[in-house]
Design a protein around this motif. Structure first.
Motif, PDB file in Angstrom:
ATOM      1  N   THR A 108      -6.802 -88.052 -12.196  1.00 60.96           N
ATOM      2  CA  THR A 108      -7.263 -87.114 -11.160  1.00 60.96           C
ATOM      3  C   THR A 108      -8.363 -86.199 -11.701  1.00 60.96           C
ATOM      4  O   THR A 108      -9.406 -86.023 -11.064  1.00 60.96           O
ATOM      5  CB  THR A 108      -6.082 -86.273 -10.633  1.00 60.96           C
ATOM      6  OG1 THR A 108      -5.070 -87.166 -10.152  1.00 60.96           O
ATOM      7  CG2 THR A 108      -6.527 -85.356  -9.515  1.00 60.96           C
ATOM      8  N   ASP A 109      -8.170 -85.639 -12.893  1.00 60.85           N
ATOM      9  CA  ASP A 109      -9.204 -84.752 -13.440  1.00 60.85           C
ATOM     10  C   ASP A 109     -10.498 -85.521 -13.685  1.00 60.85           C
ATOM     11  O   ASP A 109     -11.594 -84.999 -13.497  1.00 60.85           O
ATOM     12  CB  ASP A 109      -8.739 -83.997 -14.696  1.00 60.85           C
ATOM     13  CG  ASP A 109      -7.717 -84.723 -15.517  1.00 60.85           C
ATOM     14  OD1 ASP A 109      -6.879 -85.429 -14.948  1.00 60.85           O
ATOM     15  OD2 ASP A 109      -7.757 -84.601 -16.746  1.00 60.85           O
TER      16      ASP A 109
ATOM     17  N   GLU B 266     -16.229 -86.778 -12.302  1.00 61.79           N
ATOM     18  CA  GLU B 266     -17.260 -87.739 -11.870  1.00 61.79           C
ATOM     19  C   GLU B 266     -17.986 -87.239 -10.627  1.00 61.79           C
ATOM     20  O   GLU B 266     -19.204 -87.390 -10.506  1.00 61.79           O
ATOM     21  CB  GLU B 266     -16.619 -89.110 -11.593  1.00 61.79           C
ATOM     22  CG  GLU B 266     -16.281 -89.857 -12.878  1.00 61.79           C
ATOM     23  CD  GLU B 266     -15.369 -91.058 -12.665  1.00 61.79           C
ATOM     24  OE1 GLU B 266     -14.999 -91.691 -13.665  1.00 61.79           O
ATOM     25  OE2 GLU B 266     -15.004 -91.345 -11.495  1.00 61.79           O
ATOM     26  N   ILE B 267     -17.251 -86.628  -9.712  1.00 60.80           N
ATOM     27  CA  ILE B 267     -17.860 -86.103  -8.485  1.00 60.80           C
ATOM     28  C   ILE B 267     -18.825 -84.966  -8.834  1.00 60.80           C
ATOM     29  O   ILE B 267     -19.950 -84.906  -8.323  1.00 60.80           O
ATOM     30  CB  ILE B 267     -16.754 -85.649  -7.497  1.00 60.80           C
ATOM     31  CG1 ILE B 267     -15.995 -86.872  -6.967  1.00 60.80           C
ATOM     32  CG2 ILE B 267     -17.345 -84.830  -6.351  1.00 60.80           C
ATOM     33  CD1 ILE B 267     -14.697 -86.554  -6.239  1.00 60.80           C
ATOM     34  N   ALA B 268     -18.408 -84.092  -9.737  1.00 58.96           N
ATOM     35  CA  ALA B 268     -19.283 -82.981 -10.155  1.00 58.96           C
ATOM     36  C   ALA B 268     -20.533 -83.515 -10.855  1.00 58.96           C
ATOM     37  O   ALA B 268     -21.656 -83.048 -10.597  1.00 58.96           O
ATOM     38  CB  ALA B 268     -18.500 -82.034 -11.074  1.00 58.96           C
ATOM     39  N   GLU B 269     -20.358 -84.516 -11.725  1.00 54.24           N
ATOM     40  CA  GLU B 269     -21.504 -85.115 -12.440  1.00 54.24           C
ATOM     41  C   GLU B 269     -22.483 -85.750 -11.454  1.00 54.24           C
ATOM     42  O   GLU B 269     -23.696 -85.643 -11.608  1.00 54.24           O
ATOM     43  CB  GLU B 269     -21.029 -86.200 -13.419  1.00 54.24           C
ATOM     44  CG  GLU B 269     -20.258 -85.696 -14.622  1.00 54.24           C
ATOM     45  CD  GLU B 269     -21.154 -85.041 -15.676  1.00 54.24           C
ATOM     46  OE1 GLU B 269     -22.390 -85.171 -15.568  1.00 54.24           O
ATOM     47  OE2 GLU B 269     -20.606 -84.382 -16.575  1.00 54.24           O
ATOM     48  N   ASP B 270     -21.938 -86.437 -10.448  1.00 59.81           N
ATOM     49  CA  ASP B 270     -22.798 -87.091  -9.450  1.00 59.81           C
ATOM     50  C   ASP B 270     -23.634 -86.053  -8.707  1.00 59.81           C
ATOM     51  O   ASP B 270     -24.815 -86.280  -8.436  1.00 59.81           O
ATOM     52  CB  ASP B 270     -21.954 -87.898  -8.453  1.00 59.81           C
ATOM     53  CG  ASP B 270     -21.389 -89.177  -9.077  1.00 59.81           C
ATOM     54  OD1 ASP B 270     -21.827 -89.537 -10.190  1.00 59.81           O
ATOM     55  OD2 ASP B 270     -20.506 -89.796  -8.453  1.00 59.81           O
TER      56      ASP B 270
ATOM     57  N   ARG C 285     -17.524 -85.580  -0.906  1.00 57.58           N
ATOM     58  CA  ARG C 285     -16.958 -86.492  -1.911  1.00 57.58           C
ATOM     59  C   ARG C 285     -15.499 -86.137  -2.211  1.00 57.58           C
ATOM     60  O   ARG C 285     -14.637 -87.021  -2.282  1.00 57.58           O
ATOM     61  CB  ARG C 285     -17.783 -86.423  -3.214  1.00 57.58           C
ATOM     62  CG  ARG C 285     -19.129 -87.115  -3.163  1.00 57.58           C
ATOM     63  CD  ARG C 285     -19.029 -88.638  -3.133  1.00 57.58           C
ATOM     64  NE  ARG C 285     -18.213 -89.202  -4.196  1.00 57.58           N
ATOM     65  CZ  ARG C 285     -18.635 -89.415  -5.450  1.00 57.58           C
ATOM     66  NH1 ARG C 285     -19.882 -89.133  -5.792  1.00 57.58           N
ATOM     67  NH2 ARG C 285     -17.834 -89.928  -6.352  1.00 57.58           N
ATOM     68  N   LEU C 286     -15.231 -84.845  -2.389  1.00 55.80           N
ATOM     69  CA  LEU C 286     -13.866 -84.426  -2.738  1.00 55.80           C
ATOM     70  C   LEU C 286     -12.871 -84.808  -1.644  1.00 55.80           C
ATOM     71  O   LEU C 286     -11.736 -85.209  -1.937  1.00 55.80           O
ATOM     72  CB  LEU C 286     -13.813 -82.909  -2.983  1.00 55.80           C
ATOM     73  CG  LEU C 286     -14.460 -82.427  -4.282  1.00 55.80           C
ATOM     74  CD1 LEU C 286     -14.652 -80.903  -4.265  1.00 55.80           C
ATOM     75  CD2 LEU C 286     -13.615 -82.820  -5.496  1.00 55.80           C
ATOM     76  N   LYS C 287     -13.295 -84.711  -0.366  1.00 56.36           N
ATOM     77  CA  LYS C 287     -12.379 -84.984   0.745  1.00 56.36           C
ATOM     78  C   LYS C 287     -11.971 -86.455   0.828  1.00 56.36           C
ATOM     79  O   LYS C 287     -10.981 -86.784   1.475  1.00 56.36           O
ATOM     80  CB  LYS C 287     -13.002 -84.554   2.080  1.00 56.36           C
ATOM     81  CG  LYS C 287     -13.115 -83.051   2.264  1.00 56.36           C
ATOM     82  CD  LYS C 287     -11.798 -82.312   2.167  1.00 56.36           C
ATOM     83  CE  LYS C 287     -10.927 -82.515   3.397  1.00 56.36           C
ATOM     84  NZ  LYS C 287      -9.656 -81.750   3.257  1.00 56.36           N
ATOM     85  N   THR C 288     -12.771 -87.343   0.220  1.00 61.21           N
ATOM     86  CA  THR C 288     -12.409 -88.770   0.295  1.00 61.21           C
ATOM     87  C   THR C 288     -12.088 -89.384  -1.068  1.00 61.21           C
ATOM     88  O   THR C 288     -11.208 -90.226  -1.169  1.00 61.21           O
ATOM     89  CB  THR C 288     -13.548 -89.601   0.927  1.00 61.21           C
ATOM     90  OG1 THR C 288     -14.766 -89.220   0.315  1.00 61.21           O
ATOM     91  CG2 THR C 288     -13.638 -89.375   2.414  1.00 61.21           C
ATOM     92  N   ASP C 289     -12.816 -88.976  -2.116  1.00 63.57           N
ATOM     93  CA  ASP C 289     -12.731 -89.677  -3.406  1.00 63.57           C
ATOM     94  C   ASP C 289     -11.873 -88.984  -4.462  1.00 63.57           C
ATOM     95  O   ASP C 289     -11.617 -89.564  -5.513  1.00 63.57           O
ATOM     96  CB  ASP C 289     -14.147 -89.861  -3.996  1.00 63.57           C
ATOM     97  CG  ASP C 289     -15.004 -90.772  -3.119  1.00 63.57           C
ATOM     98  OD1 ASP C 289     -14.423 -91.489  -2.282  1.00 63.57           O
ATOM     99  OD2 ASP C 289     -16.234 -90.756  -3.282  1.00 63.57           O
TER     100      ASP C 289
END
Lengths: 90, 154
Positions: B60-61, B66-70, B118-122
């Protein structure tokens, strides 16, 4: 252990989300020393526990050592397997 | 430039997060932040007293990172921060804080919007809404998927 049988050890199997509600958080599952496929491990769980058949059905994904993989992936003793439904997102 | 993301098992304090994120910003002209709260009703209108965010340490972390990096790679932003609750979060309490800093405001707005879609789905969570009638496991909605698709052409 008399050495005449193939040594069997275990993989730690974790469950998350709805799957954990049905099957608990963690189990130790026997895995042959040369490993088995994730699909075989899944079948073994289903065989041993009727509740697992439904809980590990369609849409339930899996990871080995925290990498999401398919049923063809190989699981070796000492590895960590997890089964979980689709992510809900945050 | 840095993308940081963390899971927060305890209380999330958006004001304190924003305060720290604002410190030492000479070259940035803009910070956009978003705080998500747990709604007291489900999409179907049933009362929600709390949510349970199940998570897998290590997986999870990593998904948050990855979302933040993207977001950092994709937009002209200097820094990106995601703080996400895990475990039990009561209705009305903050569940996610996302922020982006940039020299110019447009990039900061875009990055924060992208982070939340991104957070809401991935994000690798399993979410259950608990109310007086019991619990319901939640999956991303069609609307969440449509929101995410907006970014495919940009």
């Amino acid at each position: 252990v008399d050495g005449s049988e193939r040594p069997l050890t275990t993989a730690r199997v974790l469950f998350f989300g709805r799957t954990a509600e049905r099957l608990g958080r963690a189990r130790e599952v026997a895995v042959p020393s040369e490993g088995c496929t994730l699909g075989e491990l899944r079948a073994r769980l289903v065989e041993a526990d009727a509740a697992a058949a439904e809980a590990l059905g369609a849409g339930v994904r899996a990871s080995v050592d925290r990498e999401i993989v398919g049923d063809e992936a190989v699981v070796r003793p000492g590895q960590e397997v997890a089964f979980f439904p689709l992510f809900s997102g945050g | 430039m840095a993308a940081s993301a963390r899971l927060e098992p305890g209380d999330l304090d958006p004001a304190a997060e924003l305060g720290r994120f604002l410190e030492g910003r000479g070259a940035d002209g803009a910070v956009v932040s978003f705080t998500g709260l747990v709604r007291s009703a489900s999409k179907a209108g049933e009362p929600v007293e709390r949510i349970e965010l199940d998570w897998y340490p290590g997986l999870t972390d990593r998904s948050l990172g990855e979302i933040a990096e993207d977001a950092l790679r994709r937009f002209g932003v200097s820094d990106v921060l995601v703080v996400h609750r895990c475990g039990t979060v009561r209705a009305g309490a903050p569940v996610v804080f996302a922020a982006a800093a940039a020299p110019h405001r447009r990039d900061a707005f875009l990055a924060a919007d992208y982070l939340m879609d991104r957070l809401k789905t991935d994000a690798a969570f399993w979410k259950r809404e608990d109310g007086p009638e019991g619990g319901r496991w939640i999956e991303p909605t069609e609307e969440d998927h449509r929101s995410l698709k907006r970014w495919e052409s940009t």
